[in-house]
Design a protein around this motif. Sequence first.
Motif, PDB file in Angstrom:
ATOM      1  N   THR A   1       0.833  -1.197   0.000  1.00 31.76           N
ATOM      2  CA  THR A   1       0.000   0.000   0.000  1.00 31.76           C
ATOM      3  C   THR A   1       0.872   1.254   0.000  1.00 31.76           C
ATOM      4  OG1 THR A   1      -1.753  -1.172   1.169  1.00 31.76           O
ATOM      5  CG2 THR A   1      -1.843   1.242   1.197  1.00 31.76           C
TER       6      THR A   1
ATOM      7  N   GLN B   1      -3.908   9.731  -4.701  1.00 34.69           N
ATOM      8  CA  GLN B   1      -5.325   9.560  -5.016  1.00 34.69           C
ATOM      9  C   GLN B   1      -5.743   8.096  -4.957  1.00 34.69           C
ATOM     10  OE1 GLN B   1      -5.476  11.455  -8.815  1.00 34.69           O
ATOM     11  NE2 GLN B   1      -5.814  13.471  -7.933  1.00 34.69           N
ATOM     12  N   SER B   2      -4.785   7.207  -4.962  1.00 36.77           N
ATOM     13  CA  SER B   2      -5.086   5.775  -4.904  1.00 36.77           C
ATOM     14  C   SER B   2      -5.483   5.327  -3.504  1.00 36.77           C
ATOM     15  CB  SER B   2      -3.870   4.963  -5.352  1.00 36.77           C
ATOM     16  OG  SER B   2      -3.527   5.282  -6.671  1.00 36.77           O
ATOM     17  N   TRP B   3      -5.368   6.203  -2.515  1.00 39.17           N
ATOM     18  CA  TRP B   3      -5.627   5.801  -1.136  1.00 39.17           C
ATOM     19  C   TRP B   3      -7.032   5.246  -0.949  1.00 39.17           C
ATOM     20  CZ3 TRP B   3      -3.897   3.837   2.995  1.00 39.17           C
ATOM     21  CH2 TRP B   3      -4.653   3.854   4.165  1.00 39.17           C
ATOM     22  N   SER B   4      -8.038   5.873  -1.518  1.00 38.19           N
ATOM     23  CA  SER B   4      -9.412   5.421  -1.270  1.00 38.19           C
ATOM     24  C   SER B   4      -9.631   3.993  -1.769  1.00 38.19           C
ATOM     25  CB  SER B   4     -10.435   6.371  -1.898  1.00 38.19           C
ATOM     26  OG  SER B   4     -10.262   6.435  -3.295  1.00 38.19           O
ATOM     27  N   VAL B   5      -9.053   3.661  -2.907  1.00 36.34           N
ATOM     28  CA  VAL B   5      -9.181   2.306  -3.443  1.00 36.34           C
ATOM     29  C   VAL B   5      -8.366   1.335  -2.591  1.00 36.34           C
ATOM     30  CG1 VAL B   5      -8.719   0.826  -5.433  1.00 36.34           C
ATOM     31  CG2 VAL B   5      -9.618   3.134  -5.765  1.00 36.34           C
ATOM     32  N   ALA B   6      -7.143   1.738  -2.256  1.00 42.89           N
ATOM     33  CA  ALA B   6      -6.289   0.888  -1.422  1.00 42.89           C
ATOM     34  C   ALA B   6      -6.945   0.644  -0.067  1.00 42.89           C
ATOM     35  CB  ALA B   6      -4.921   1.539  -1.241  1.00 42.89           C
ATOM     36  N   ARG B   7      -7.568   1.675   0.481  1.00 43.08           N
ATOM     37  CA  ARG B   7      -8.218   1.568   1.794  1.00 43.08           C
ATOM     38  C   ARG B   7      -9.312   0.503   1.777  1.00 43.08           C
ATOM     39  NH1 ARG B   7     -11.999   3.115   5.486  1.00 43.08           N
ATOM     40  NH2 ARG B   7     -11.277   4.309   7.274  1.00 43.08           N
ATOM     41  N   GLU B   8     -10.097   0.484   0.713  1.00 38.00           N
ATOM     42  CA  GLU B   8     -11.154  -0.525   0.605  1.00 38.00           C
ATOM     43  C   GLU B   8     -10.562  -1.938   0.638  1.00 38.00           C
ATOM     44  OE1 GLU B   8     -14.052  -0.052  -2.528  1.00 38.00           O
ATOM     45  OE2 GLU B   8     -13.779   2.122  -2.434  1.00 38.00           O
ATOM     46  N   GLY B   9      -9.478  -2.124  -0.083  1.00 40.93           N
ATOM     47  CA  GLY B   9      -8.828  -3.425  -0.106  1.00 40.93           C
ATOM     48  C   GLY B   9      -8.258  -3.809   1.255  1.00 40.93           C
TER      49      GLY B   9
ATOM     50  N   LYS C   1     -10.992  -4.957   3.547  1.00 40.03           N
ATOM     51  CA  LYS C   1     -11.434  -6.323   3.229  1.00 40.03           C
ATOM     52  C   LYS C   1     -10.448  -7.347   3.785  1.00 40.03           C
ATOM     53  CE  LYS C   1     -14.145  -5.181  -0.815  1.00 40.03           C
ATOM     54  NZ  LYS C   1     -14.310  -5.319  -2.255  1.00 40.03           N
TER      55      LYS C   1
END
Length: 68
Positions: free
Chosen positions: A16, A25-33, A36
Amino acid sequence: MADMIDGIVERTIAQTLRIVTTSRQSWSVAREGIEKIHDDLARRSPGHPALERLKTFIAEGDRPFAKH
């Protein structure tokens, strides 16, 4: 199993950090992963100390986006 969870958490955090270093800007997508992964590990091994490290990492990552 405990060593495996420690390894998963360490690799998740390291990967991450590589991703968000190149694009914050990739943080929000990485955060979801990450969430999970956390949820899956918590189902398999509730109360494992590495889970708290992952939650702390998420909280620290959210800070730059907090509204003041």
